[in-house]
Design a protein around this motif. Sequence first.
Motif, PDB file in Angstrom:
ATOM      1  N   ASN A 183       0.861  -1.178   0.000  1.00 50.78           N
ATOM      2  CA  ASN A 183       0.000   0.000   0.000  1.00 50.78           C
ATOM      3  C   ASN A 183       0.900   1.231   0.000  1.00 50.78           C
ATOM      4  O   ASN A 183       1.580   1.511   0.982  1.00 50.78           O
ATOM      5  CB  ASN A 183      -0.900  -0.013   1.231  1.00 50.78           C
ATOM      6  N   LEU A 184       0.909   1.960  -1.108  1.00 47.32           N
ATOM      7  CA  LEU A 184       1.773   3.136  -1.223  1.00 47.32           C
ATOM      8  C   LEU A 184       1.052   4.447  -0.907  1.00 47.32           C
ATOM      9  O   LEU A 184       1.623   5.526  -1.064  1.00 47.32           O
ATOM     10  CB  LEU A 184       2.380   3.202  -2.631  1.00 47.32           C
ATOM     11  N   LYS A 185      -0.191   4.360  -0.438  1.00 49.14           N
ATOM     12  CA  LYS A 185      -0.947   5.569  -0.108  1.00 49.14           C
ATOM     13  C   LYS A 185      -0.242   6.327   1.010  1.00 49.14           C
ATOM     14  O   LYS A 185       0.210   5.746   1.989  1.00 49.14           O
ATOM     15  CB  LYS A 185      -2.364   5.188   0.327  1.00 49.14           C
ATOM     16  N   LYS A 186      -0.122   7.639   0.820  1.00 47.97           N
ATOM     17  CA  LYS A 186       0.487   8.560   1.792  1.00 47.97           C
ATOM     18  C   LYS A 186       1.973   8.273   2.033  1.00 47.97           C
ATOM     19  O   LYS A 186       2.494   8.483   3.122  1.00 47.97           O
ATOM     20  CB  LYS A 186      -0.266   8.540   3.133  1.00 47.97           C
ATOM     21  N   THR A 187       2.686   7.802   1.000  1.00 49.17           N
ATOM     22  CA  THR A 187       4.128   7.567   1.135  1.00 49.17           C
ATOM     23  C   THR A 187       4.970   8.594   0.375  1.00 49.17           C
ATOM     24  O   THR A 187       6.190   8.536   0.424  1.00 49.17           O
ATOM     25  CB  THR A 187       4.512   6.151   0.656  1.00 49.17           C
ATOM     26  N   SER A 188       4.312   9.505  -0.343  1.00 51.53           N
ATOM     27  CA  SER A 188       5.058  10.572  -1.026  1.00 51.53           C
ATOM     28  C   SER A 188       4.235  11.850  -1.060  1.00 51.53           C
ATOM     29  O   SER A 188       3.006  11.824  -0.953  1.00 51.53           O
ATOM     30  CB  SER A 188       5.456  10.148  -2.441  1.00 51.53           C
TER      31      SER A 188
ATOM     32  N   CYS B 170       2.333  15.193  -2.273  1.00 45.87           N
ATOM     33  CA  CYS B 170       1.455  15.583  -3.378  1.00 45.87           C
ATOM     34  C   CYS B 170       2.092  16.778  -4.089  1.00 45.87           C
ATOM     35  O   CYS B 170       2.254  17.849  -3.504  1.00 45.87           O
ATOM     36  CB  CYS B 170       0.081  15.943  -2.835  1.00 45.87           C
ATOM     37  N   LYS B 171       2.484  16.564  -5.327  1.00 47.55           N
ATOM     38  CA  LYS B 171       3.133  17.647  -6.085  1.00 47.55           C
ATOM     39  C   LYS B 171       2.178  18.811  -6.322  1.00 47.55           C
ATOM     40  O   LYS B 171       2.593  19.960  -6.328  1.00 47.55           O
ATOM     41  CB  LYS B 171       3.683  17.102  -7.396  1.00 47.55           C
ATOM     42  N   LYS B 172       0.914  18.511  -6.506  1.00 50.82           N
ATOM     43  CA  LYS B 172      -0.065  19.592  -6.689  1.00 50.82           C
ATOM     44  C   LYS B 172      -0.227  20.390  -5.396  1.00 50.82           C
ATOM     45  O   LYS B 172      -0.376  21.605  -5.430  1.00 50.82           O
ATOM     46  CB  LYS B 172      -1.404  19.022  -7.147  1.00 50.82           C
ATOM     47  N   TRP B 173      -0.211  19.697  -4.254  1.00 49.59           N
ATOM     48  CA  TRP B 173      -0.346  20.382  -2.965  1.00 49.59           C
ATOM     49  C   TRP B 173       0.847  21.315  -2.738  1.00 49.59           C
ATOM     50  O   TRP B 173       0.682  22.420  -2.229  1.00 49.59           O
ATOM     51  CB  TRP B 173      -0.446  19.349  -1.839  1.00 49.59           C
ATOM     52  N   LEU B 174       2.045  20.857  -3.142  1.00 53.17           N
ATOM     53  CA  LEU B 174       3.239  21.688  -2.972  1.00 53.17           C
ATOM     54  C   LEU B 174       3.147  22.997  -3.749  1.00 53.17           C
ATOM     55  O   LEU B 174       3.706  24.008  -3.341  1.00 53.17           O
ATOM     56  CB  LEU B 174       4.489  20.926  -3.415  1.00 53.17           C
ATOM     57  N   SER B 175       2.428  22.955  -4.877  1.00 54.03           N
ATOM     58  CA  SER B 175       2.279  24.173  -5.687  1.00 54.03           C
ATOM     59  C   SER B 175       0.892  24.809  -5.503  1.00 54.03           C
ATOM     60  O   SER B 175       0.441  25.570  -6.348  1.00 54.03           O
ATOM     61  CB  SER B 175       2.546  23.861  -7.157  1.00 54.03           C
TER      62      SER B 175
ATOM     63  N   LEU C 161      -8.154  18.407  -3.823  1.00 54.85           N
ATOM     64  CA  LEU C 161      -8.676  17.372  -2.933  1.00 54.85           C
ATOM     65  C   LEU C 161      -8.317  17.686  -1.487  1.00 54.85           C
ATOM     66  O   LEU C 161      -7.263  18.245  -1.208  1.00 54.85           O
ATOM     67  CB  LEU C 161      -8.091  16.004  -3.306  1.00 54.85           C
ATOM     68  N   SER C 162      -9.190  17.275  -0.582  1.00 56.21           N
ATOM     69  CA  SER C 162      -8.845  17.405   0.831  1.00 56.21           C
ATOM     70  C   SER C 162      -7.817  16.324   1.155  1.00 56.21           C
ATOM     71  O   SER C 162      -7.665  15.343   0.417  1.00 56.21           O
ATOM     72  CB  SER C 162     -10.091  17.235   1.696  1.00 56.21           C
ATOM     73  N   SER C 163      -7.129  16.486   2.241  1.00 57.15           N
ATOM     74  CA  SER C 163      -6.073  15.559   2.627  1.00 57.15           C
ATOM     75  C   SER C 163      -6.582  14.116   2.741  1.00 57.15           C
ATOM     76  O   SER C 163      -5.896  13.184   2.344  1.00 57.15           O
ATOM     77  CB  SER C 163      -5.469  15.997   3.959  1.00 57.15           C
ATOM     78  N   ASP C 164      -7.794  13.941   3.285  1.00 56.45           N
ATOM     79  CA  ASP C 164      -8.319  12.586   3.453  1.00 56.45           C
ATOM     80  C   ASP C 164      -8.756  11.941   2.135  1.00 56.45           C
ATOM     81  O   ASP C 164      -8.874  10.727   2.035  1.00 56.45           O
ATOM     82  CB  ASP C 164      -9.452  12.548   4.481  1.00 56.45           C
TER      83      ASP C 164
ATOM     84  N   HIS D 113      -0.195  15.578   2.305  1.00 50.68           N
ATOM     85  CA  HIS D 113      -0.369  17.033   2.374  1.00 50.68           C
ATOM     86  C   HIS D 113       0.307  17.528   3.653  1.00 50.68           C
ATOM     87  O   HIS D 113      -0.336  18.128   4.505  1.00 50.68           O
ATOM     88  CB  HIS D 113      -1.852  17.403   2.399  1.00 50.68           C
ATOM     89  N   GLY D 114       1.570  17.267   3.821  1.00 53.82           N
ATOM     90  CA  GLY D 114       2.308  17.697   5.010  1.00 53.82           C
ATOM     91  C   GLY D 114       3.038  16.532   5.648  1.00 53.82           C
ATOM     92  O   GLY D 114       2.654  15.373   5.512  1.00 53.82           O
ATOM     93  N   ALA D 115       4.100  16.838   6.368  1.00 51.58           N
ATOM     94  CA  ALA D 115       4.984  15.826   6.941  1.00 51.58           C
ATOM     95  C   ALA D 115       4.302  14.914   7.952  1.00 51.58           C
ATOM     96  O   ALA D 115       4.683  13.753   8.094  1.00 51.58           O
ATOM     97  CB  ALA D 115       6.191  16.504   7.586  1.00 51.58           C
ATOM     98  N   THR D 116       3.291  15.410   8.648  1.00 48.24           N
ATOM     99  CA  THR D 116       2.649  14.589   9.681  1.00 48.24           C
ATOM    100  C   THR D 116       1.879  13.409   9.092  1.00 48.24           C
ATOM    101  O   THR D 116       1.624  12.440   9.794  1.00 48.24           O
ATOM    102  CB  THR D 116       1.690  15.436  10.541  1.00 48.24           C
ATOM    103  N   GLU D 117       1.529  13.459   7.827  1.00 44.56           N
ATOM    104  CA  GLU D 117       0.790  12.365   7.189  1.00 44.56           C
ATOM    105  C   GLU D 117       1.709  11.305   6.593  1.00 44.56           C
ATOM    106  O   GLU D 117       1.265  10.216   6.259  1.00 44.56           O
ATOM    107  CB  GLU D 117      -0.078  12.906   6.049  1.00 44.56           C
ATOM    108  N   LEU D 118       2.970  11.626   6.427  1.00 45.27           N
ATOM    109  CA  LEU D 118       3.905  10.747   5.736  1.00 45.27           C
ATOM    110  C   LEU D 118       4.071   9.422   6.468  1.00 45.27           C
ATOM    111  O   LEU D 118       4.245   9.386   7.671  1.00 45.27           O
ATOM    112  CB  LEU D 118       5.260  11.437   5.599  1.00 45.27           C
ATOM    113  N   ARG D 119       3.987   8.324   5.721  1.00 44.47           N
ATOM    114  CA  ARG D 119       4.188   6.995   6.283  1.00 44.47           C
ATOM    115  C   ARG D 119       5.170   6.233   5.417  1.00 44.47           C
ATOM    116  O   ARG D 119       5.437   6.618   4.287  1.00 44.47           O
ATOM    117  CB  ARG D 119       2.874   6.236   6.413  1.00 44.47           C
ATOM    118  N   ALA D 120       5.725   5.168   5.945  1.00 45.33           N
ATOM    119  CA  ALA D 120       6.702   4.360   5.216  1.00 45.33           C
ATOM    120  C   ALA D 120       6.177   2.943   5.053  1.00 45.33           C
ATOM    121  O   ALA D 120       5.434   2.440   5.895  1.00 45.33           O
ATOM    122  CB  ALA D 120       8.024   4.333   5.970  1.00 45.33           C
ATOM    123  N   THR D 121       6.564   2.306   3.962  1.00 51.73           N
ATOM    124  CA  THR D 121       6.241   0.892   3.776  1.00 51.73           C
ATOM    125  C   THR D 121       7.267   0.070   4.546  1.00 51.73           C
ATOM    126  O   THR D 121       8.296   0.580   4.986  1.00 51.73           O
ATOM    127  CB  THR D 121       6.264   0.504   2.287  1.00 51.73           C
TER     128      THR D 121
END
Length: 119
Positions: free
Chosen positions: A53-58, A60-65, A70-73, A79-87
């Motif tokens: 599951n790669l969701k929330k592992t990188s 959002c390039k659109k969010w950065l600009s 889309l909302s974060s959920d 959409h920010g470092a606090t959401e970042l997860r690792a596989t």
Amino acid sequence: MAAMDQAKQGADGRFRSQFQKTMLCAFFEKGWCSKEHRCEFAHGAAQLSTVPNLKKTSLCKKWLSFQCRLSSDKCSFVHGATELRATDAYVQKPKHPKTTRNSRGSGSRQPQQEQHDFQ
């Protein structure tokens, strides 16, 4: 430049390793896979692994600009470092238990005791 290429291959190899044996080998199904045990694809249903599951592992390039509508959920990207997860492939497991010097101050190492503060 060679060191940079090796680092890139290492990161690429770690990423690609997550997908090993997640698809059936088309050549094996036809009876002629030449890679045998080195094949990155599954040789039968028993060898199949689940796709990570790669969701929330990188990010959002659109969010950065400031362009992601889309909302974060709802967005699959971070959409920010606090959401970042690792596989699992990127979570580092400890290689050695924590060690500390013994009470005599000698150079020998002993496993560190867990201390609990119950108040």
